[in-house]
Design a protein around this motif. Structure first.
Motif, short mmCIF file in Angstrom:
data_model
loop_
_atom_site.label_atom_id
_atom_site.label_comp_id
_atom_site.label_asym_id
_atom_site.label_seq_id
_atom_site.Cartn_x
_atom_site.Cartn_y
_atom_site.Cartn_z
N TRP A 54 18.30 -77.91 103.96
CA TRP A 54 18.32 -79.08 103.00
C TRP A 54 17.29 -78.78 101.98
O TRP A 54 17.65 -78.88 100.55
N MET A 93 18.39 -78.33 97.85
CA MET A 93 17.91 -79.12 96.87
C MET A 93 17.22 -78.38 95.95
O MET A 93 17.37 -78.79 94.42
N VAL A 142 18.29 -78.98 91.82
CA VAL A 142 17.12 -79.34 90.49
C VAL A 142 17.24 -78.21 89.46
O VAL A 142 17.51 -78.49 88.43
N LYS A 176 15.18 -91.50 86.90
CA LYS A 176 13.88 -92.26 87.34
C LYS A 176 13.90 -93.67 88.00
O LYS A 176 14.65 -94.42 87.49
N PRO A 216 18.63 -95.00 92.68
CA PRO A 216 18.67 -94.54 94.19
C PRO A 216 18.84 -92.79 94.28
O PRO A 216 18.66 -92.27 95.36
N LEU A 217 18.90 -92.02 93.20
CA LEU A 217 19.12 -90.63 93.49
C LEU A 217 17.86 -89.98 92.83
O LEU A 217 17.95 -88.72 92.95
N ASP A 218 16.75 -90.70 92.48
CA ASP A 218 15.70 -90.01 92.20
C ASP A 218 14.91 -89.86 93.44
O ASP A 218 15.06 -90.44 94.53
N THR A 219 14.29 -88.59 93.31
CA THR A 219 13.19 -88.21 94.59
C THR A 219 11.72 -87.80 93.90
O THR A 219 11.88 -87.27 92.86
N PRO A 220 10.88 -87.99 94.45
CA PRO A 220 9.48 -87.19 94.23
C PRO A 220 9.53 -85.69 94.01
O PRO A 220 9.06 -85.00 93.38
N TYR A 221 10.56 -85.09 94.98
CA TYR A 221 10.79 -83.84 94.86
C TYR A 221 11.56 -83.41 93.47
O TYR A 221 11.00 -82.43 92.86
N LEU A 222 12.46 -84.04 93.02
CA LEU A 222 13.22 -83.79 91.93
C LEU A 222 12.10 -83.68 90.83
O LEU A 222 12.07 -82.87 89.96
N GLN A 223 11.14 -84.98 90.67
CA GLN A 223 10.28 -85.13 89.46
C GLN A 223 9.30 -83.91 89.58
O GLN A 223 8.70 -83.41 88.64
#
Length: 298
Positions: free
Chosen positions: A187, A191, A195, A217, A220-227
């Motif tokens: 996963w 991921m 990104v 941002k 529902p598709l935002d994540t702390p990992y992405l940011q």
């Protein structure tokens, strides 16, 4: 141990030997020291272990010296061969009944081999890979997957509580925890490359990547990992919380396990190619989001 050290030791705390003081090993050692657990550390390159002396650890010259008299031996090394060699070096200092908490990600075949070696030495083997990177290791908030004899749970509970915010007991069979760790890493690996590719495409299309991040941002598709990973790329700070070369090693272990299981993982194969290109370009020691460089124009 000095009087000051004794004062910091939690009553009934097991003595722990940590073999391997890279990103994860040093973080876990510090978490245990904060919890009042006495820790001896060893690393093949001693200079990487020395900073832990200031935190209260005893730094040893050999793996044998580190494990002698320990209640729990925790290995946090890069791969199966490194763990096997270190166990061989430490063997004269080991004794039957010691608990071996094997936290390195080594794959299914190596886990079986290490469990057999532990049995030959009379060690209680706990297959215990961890999920998390530098910051969770330093903060004691890792997730620990454990499989092995339940009779050892009580003796390692203080250690698990110190290094992790959550422990998942996967079963009595060594290897079950490693299999779960490979799934979890699948996963993460997919991921991080997703990104990187989004940032690559945004730049290739002449967009400021921050527009993409702003579009995601709060949704529902935002994540702390992405940011967080995107911020590392955009700031140019690729200091490793999990090195790209280690991610490439883990990708290989996942593909080996998948092949043995008759499973085809197209995304992981593509991730392996990206990691390989980024490593060849000199980014192996950077954070694994450096896979971003595999998608940039020369």
């Amino acid at each position: 141990m000095t009087a000051a050290d004794s004062a910091r030791t939690a009553p009934g705390a097991p003595a722990v030997a940590v073999l391997g003081t890279g990103i994860m090993g040093s973080g876990m050692a510090r978490s245990m020291l904060r919890a009042g657990i006495p820790v001896r550390v060893w690393n093949r390159t001693r200079s990487r272990a020395e900073p832990l002396r200031a935190d209260g650890a005893t730094v040893t010259d050999t793996a044998e010296e580190a494990v002698r008299g320990a209640d729990v031996v925790l290995t946090a090394l890069n791969d199966g061969p490194s763990v096997a060699q270190t166990l061989k070096d430490a063997a004269p200092g080991l004794r039957p009944g010691q608990v071996w908490l094997q936290s390195s990600t080594v794959g299914t075949d190596a886990t079986t081999d290490l469990a057999h070696r532990a049995g030959e030495l009379g060690l209680v083997y706990l297959d215990a890979p961890v999920s998390g990177t530098r910051q969770p290791a330093e903060q004691g908030t890792l997730t620990v997957f454990v499989s092995g004899p339940s009779t050892a749970r009580t003796s390692v509970l203080p250690v698990l509580d110190a290094i992790g915010q959550r422990t998942l007991w996967v079963g009595e069979e060594p290897g079950a925890a490693t299999r779960l760790k490979l799934v979890a890493n699948t996963w993460v690996i997919n991921m991080v490359n997703a990104v990187a590719e989004c940032l690559n495409l945004a730049e290739g299309l002449g967009l400021d990547p921050r527009l993409f991040l702003d579009a995601m941002k709060g949704g529902p598709l935002d994540t702390p990992y992405l940011q967080g990973k995107s911020a590392a790329v955009l700031s140019g700070d690729l200091s490793p919380s999990f090195a790209l070369s280690t991610a490439l090693k883990d990708t290989g272990l996942i593909l080996e396990a998948a092949e043995a299981a008759g499973v085809k993982l197209d995304l992981v194969e593509a991730s392996a190619e990206r990691f390989t290109r980024a490593e060849a370009a000199g980014h192996g020691d950077e954070d694994m989001i450096a896979t971003y460089h595999a998608g940039r124009r020369a």
